[in-house]
Design a protein around this motif. Structure first.
Motif, PDB file in Angstrom:
ATOM      1  N   ARG A  28       0.751  -8.274  -3.660  1.00 41.83           N
ATOM      2  CA  ARG A  28       0.961  -8.010  -5.088  1.00 41.83           C
ATOM      3  C   ARG A  28      -0.345  -7.547  -5.739  1.00 41.83           C
ATOM      4  O   ARG A  28      -1.441  -7.901  -5.287  1.00 41.83           O
ATOM      5  N   GLN A  50       1.287  -1.125  -7.199  1.00 46.38           N
ATOM      6  CA  GLN A  50       2.481  -1.388  -6.396  1.00 46.38           C
ATOM      7  C   GLN A  50       3.701  -0.763  -7.069  1.00 46.38           C
ATOM      8  O   GLN A  50       3.829  -0.801  -8.294  1.00 46.38           O
ATOM      9  N   ASN A  68       2.323   0.164  -1.740  1.00 44.23           N
ATOM     10  CA  ASN A  68       1.115  -0.426  -2.329  1.00 44.23           C
ATOM     11  C   ASN A  68      -0.084   0.497  -2.161  1.00 44.23           C
ATOM     12  O   ASN A  68      -0.129   1.325  -1.250  1.00 44.23           O
ATOM     13  N   CYS A  98       8.712  -1.534  -0.448  1.00 39.80           N
ATOM     14  CA  CYS A  98       7.624  -1.623  -1.419  1.00 39.80           C
ATOM     15  C   CYS A  98       6.450  -0.749  -0.978  1.00 39.80           C
ATOM     16  O   CYS A  98       6.088  -0.723   0.202  1.00 39.80           O
ATOM     17  N   TYR A 140      -5.474  -5.209  -3.739  1.00 42.82           N
ATOM     18  CA  TYR A 140      -4.319  -4.373  -4.073  1.00 42.82           C
ATOM     19  C   TYR A 140      -4.340  -4.055  -5.566  1.00 42.82           C
ATOM     20  O   TYR A 140      -4.316  -4.960  -6.404  1.00 42.82           O
TER      21      TYR A 140
END
Length: 275
Positions: free
Chosen positions: A149, A137, A123, A121, A134
């Motif tokens: 997230r 993503q 970000n 992942c 954040y």
């Protein structure tokens, strides 16, 4: 359009009972000043009379607010035409906000390429008070969202993204952060000692990337690098994260240099798009 008398802004009315007369006057001045800027933003320029009439303010009140904002460069006055317009400082603030909040969109192609390369992942995050927010993503299909997230605000000192930002602080900024509130741990690996954290940040500055080895979440690892603005100042953090079962500790060191290069590319592309 902002009405200032009978049609006074509802938010000002709601707080009238909570403020003394002096404080209320200051709030009303702020609301009226922003109303003037809102109207100027809708047109290239306006005369004082037209502007005062549009926001239902006396010319003297509008002029007082405008001259104050002119001194701060939020509005500009053309003495050749006697017209007011939005100033350079308003543009600067707006551009910085857009650049910060749009990082997740502007750098999306780089994030996708990085995700395809590392299979973890990716970000992007920006400072938010004492935390890191954040704002974008990119993840593989079926990826279960982690603590990073979009929309989540996590502590600076327990995250890779937060620590890579802190590594660019001055000594005074660091001391102020530590003095404002205790360094709270999230896991047994969290750094909660100021001297140890200071040494960690020095290491991050030297190598160019930060690591979160289960410091925020016992089941999450992350590595982050700095995204800069056109002046070389810290703007946000690009990171790679995954569950600990999928991202080995040794892998963090392998990903670090790759992430630094991707962050440098993102910095260049964002600066080119906005300036």
């Amino acid at each position: 359009m902002l009405m200032a008398h009978a049609g006074e802004d509802a938010n000002v009315s709601n707080i009238r009972e909570e403020l003394d007369e002096g404080a209320l006057g200051r709030v009303q001045s702020l609301v009226r000043a922003f109303g003037l800027m809102d109207e100027l933003a809708k047109s290239d320029s306006m005369t004082l009379s037209d502007l005062a009439r549009t926001v239902s303010l006396p010319r003297s009140t509008a002029h007082r607010l405008l001259t104050t904002m002119e001194a701060l460069r939020y509005v500009a006055f053309d003495r050749a035409t006697n017209r007011w317009s939005i100033g350079v400082q308003a543009f600067t603030v707006g551009a910085v906000f857009a650049q910060t909040r749009d990082l997740g969109k502007l750098g999306r192609s780089i994030m996708r390429s990085l995700m395809a390369e590392v299979n973890h992942c990716v970000n992007i995050a920006v400072p938010e008070g004492r935390g890191i927010c954040y704002v974008g993503q990119v993840a593989q299909n079926g990826f279960r969202p982690t603590a990073a997230r979009p929309g989540a605000v996590l502590p600076l000192h327990t995250t890779a993204s937060g620590k890579v930002l802190m590594a660019h602080w001055t000594r005074q900024e660091f001391d102020d952060y530590v003095a404002q509130a205790p360094l709270k741990g999230r896991t047994s690996r969290s750094i909660v000692d100021a001297d140890r954290l200071r040494k960690e940040l020095a290491t991050i500055r030297d190598r160019g990337y930060a690591m979160d080895d289960e410091e925020y979440d016992a089941g999450l690892r992350c590595v982050a690098a700095m995204v800069h603005d056109r002046d070389g100042l810290p703007k946000g953090a690009l990171s790679v994260s995954d569950r600990s079962s999928q991202l080995a500790r040794t892998r963090l060191y392998e990903l670090g240099p790759t992430l630094v290069m991707a962050a440098q590319q993102m910095s260049s592309e964002i600066a080119a798009q906005y300036f």
